[in-house]
Scaffold this motif. Structure first.
Motif, mmCIF file in Angstrom:
data_model
loop_
_atom_site.group_PDB
_atom_site.id
_atom_site.type_symbol
_atom_site.label_atom_id
_atom_site.label_comp_id
_atom_site.label_asym_id
_atom_site.label_seq_id
_atom_site.Cartn_x
_atom_site.Cartn_y
_atom_site.Cartn_z
ATOM 1 N N HIS A 195 0.817 -1.213 0.000
ATOM 2 C CA HIS A 195 0.000 0.000 0.000
ATOM 3 C C HIS A 195 0.847 1.257 0.000
ATOM 4 C CE1 HIS A 195 -3.413 2.635 1.077
ATOM 5 N NE2 HIS A 195 -2.515 3.271 1.824
ATOM 6 N N VAL A 196 0.557 2.136 -0.933
ATOM 7 C CA VAL A 196 1.065 3.510 -0.941
ATOM 8 C C VAL A 196 -0.157 4.396 -1.163
ATOM 9 C CG1 VAL A 196 2.540 5.204 -2.095
ATOM 10 C CG2 VAL A 196 3.315 2.843 -1.839
ATOM 11 N N ASP A 197 -0.290 5.434 -0.346
ATOM 12 C CA ASP A 197 -1.515 6.236 -0.373
ATOM 13 C C ASP A 197 -1.845 6.784 -1.749
ATOM 14 O OD1 ASP A 197 -1.964 5.800 2.299
ATOM 15 O OD2 ASP A 197 -1.069 7.672 2.970
ATOM 16 N N THR A 198 -0.836 7.093 -2.545
ATOM 17 C CA THR A 198 -1.067 7.747 -3.829
ATOM 18 C C THR A 198 -1.049 6.786 -5.009
ATOM 19 O OG1 THR A 198 1.299 8.237 -3.988
ATOM 20 C CG2 THR A 198 -0.122 9.932 -3.000
ATOM 21 N N GLU A 199 -0.960 5.490 -4.750
ATOM 22 C CA GLU A 199 -0.855 4.516 -5.835
ATOM 23 C C GLU A 199 -1.864 3.389 -5.636
ATOM 24 O OE1 GLU A 199 3.100 3.015 -5.989
ATOM 25 O OE2 GLU A 199 4.046 5.004 -6.055
ATOM 26 N N GLU A 201 -3.139 -0.274 -4.900
ATOM 27 C CA GLU A 201 -2.562 -1.354 -4.103
ATOM 28 C C GLU A 201 -2.178 -2.522 -5.000
ATOM 29 O OE1 GLU A 201 -4.644 -0.566 0.230
ATOM 30 O OE2 GLU A 201 -5.430 -2.177 -1.039
#
Length: 479
Positions: A195-199, A201
């Motif tokens: 998980h990356v907030d801007t990408e 999942e």
């Protein structure tokens, strides 16, 4: 009277069978005053506890229901379940839709075990459906993440061999977990996503419990314990050497009940035979519908406002991986001769130098620097070290008042050098897959008394958080 104020039941006394009475039994237990069969059965009063096996259900049947099953009425146990749509590969899709739809008010279309009471004029209202009803029947299933406190978030330390434990629990309800999800070959499973907030999942792996839900005993639980090592391996499989500069990652876990195919059931049974807690499906197989591990049925547990019953955010601190171990102590720092750490030594000084080695087993370069030094390569992970002694210190002269055990020395920040002698103002650089030996200056480490070990802690965030990196042998008496 066939009720005890909380339960409704028929009974036979002295050869006489006493049935369920609307006013005396149903209205009393439900806490309603309107003695009307349609009103009592339709749940317009909102008092019917849906977690009962025996409750009014939608059915055109005129006669009382006997031999209650999950399909005695419309729905499953008279409820609409949150079911995985056909053709959907991951539970994640349902979990994200529920959480997002409830947070922004857009809705999501999934039922949180919605009760389907009879509709007067459409369905038959049978007062005997209440025979066996209990007003305080507990929710029969609970899912979650150990250590999250219901928050849906945990933080773990990648230095250690920690695990994240996910569970499904039978709560001693009137409906067992095995009855609640009666499809064949059901198992508890956990999906992990990077998980990356801007990408978007990205799928990492799926872990499936080796405990069959069909054989889960009343009050029992099925658990999936995912280790740091497994998470690291899945991350490396997914990302290769493209690791985050901070050495920290976020992984989202989504979990619930899935039906296994014959292939999945074989893998589950094999894991159970080996005594393994779960079996894992790698990213490549997990993302391929042809892999054939899962059948049609899939559910999440009943949820509250935090949605921690089907998802958890895992903050993986200090992803970079290494082994730090000791090679010797210099009891006289001014003339460093390094002795075996387990050999008994006597010293009159609190100061020492430790000879240590670090094996970088991760995928990111590491720089060990003196406390306060920022390093010189942004792409390398910077580590600071500190130490404290453990032992028997009767005079208390060097006790740390912040510690309560009375046997721990002061915490001392370490300086680093690459040679046995010289100034402690350098750094040690260890590329991935390599090992380096270096020296730690630890002034004031040993209190007066007997030291048995030294705990070395590490920080990768500039001293904001510290984790135990290793425990060094020490058989040192300070006079």
């Amino acid at each position: 009277m066939p009720n005890d104020g909380l339960r409704i039941y028929s009974e036979t006394r002295n050869g006489v069978k006493y049935g369920v009475d609307l006013a005396a039994d149903v209205c009393k237990v439900l806490g309603i005053t309107t003695a009307n069969v349609g009103y009592a059965c339709s749940n317009r009063h909102g008092r019917t506890n849906k977690w009962n096996k025996h409750k009014p259900v939608r059915s055109s049947r005129l006669q009382p229901i006997e031999g209650w099953t999950n399909i005695s009425g419309e729905g499953i146990w008279g409820m609409l379940f949150p079911s995985l749509p056909g053709g959907t590969l991951y539970l994640r899709e349902m979990c994200v839709a529920i959480a997002k739809g409830e947070s922004d008010g857009t809705g999501h279309g999934y039922h949180n075990y919605t009760y389907l009471p009879p509709r007067p004029g459409i369905d038959c209202c049978r007062i005997l459906d209440f025979d066996g009803y209990a007003q305080n029947a507990p929710q029969p299933v609970a899912c979650g993440t150990a250590g999250s406190g219901g928050s849906g978030e945990v933080s773990i330390n990648a230095f250690d061999s920690e695990t994240v434990d996910f569970y499904v629990q039978d709560t001693w309800g009137l409906i067992t977990v095995a009855e609640l999800y009666p499809e064949p070959q059901m198992a508890f499973c956990v999906e992990l996503f990077y998980h990356v907030d801007t990408e978007p999942e990205r799928a990492m792996m799926i872990a499936v419990s080796s405990q069959s839900l069909k054989t889960l005993p009343r009050g029992g639980s099925a658990k999936v314990s995912v280790s740091v090592a497994e998470i690291k391996e899945a991350l490396q499989e997914l990302m290769g050497n493209d690791t985050a500069g901070s050495g920290s990652f976020t992984v989202m876990a989504y979990f619930g009940m899935r039906q296994l195919t014959a292939k999945g059931e074989t893998a589950r049974a094999s894991a159970a035979t080996r005594g393994d807690n779960h079996f894992s499906i790698p990213t490549a197989d997990a993302s391929d519908p042809v892999s054939g591990y899962f059948g049609m049925a899939g559910y999440v547990a009943p949820w509250g406002s935090r949605h921690s019953e089907f998802q958890c955010r895992i903050n993986l601190a200090n992803y970079f991986s290494y082994r730090l171990y000791g090679e010797g102590w210099a009891i006289n720092p001014s003339d460093p001769v390094f002795v075996d750490m387990s050999v008994a030594q006597v010293t009159g000084s609190a100061d020492t130098i430790a000879k240590v080695s670090l094996d970088n087993t991760g995928t990111q370069g590491v720089q060990v620097t003196s406390h306060g030094d920022g390093g010189n390569k942004p792409e390398y992970q910077k580590i600071w070290l500190r130490a404290h002694a453990i032992g028997n210190y009767p005079d208390g002269g060097a006790y740390d008042p912040a510690r309560l055990d009375g046997s721990t020395g002061n915490t001392v920040y370490c300086s680093v050098r690459t040679a046995p002698t010289g100034s402690f103002n350098s750094l040690v650089e260890i590329p991935p897959g390599q090992e380096r030996t270096f020296y730690l200056d630890i002034p004031g480490l040993f209190p007066r008394g007997q030291t048995y070990s030294v705990i070395v802690e590490a920080s990768s965030d500039g001293g904001l958080t510290w984790v135990i990196a290793t425990s060094l042998n020490a058989n040192i008496k300070r006079t």
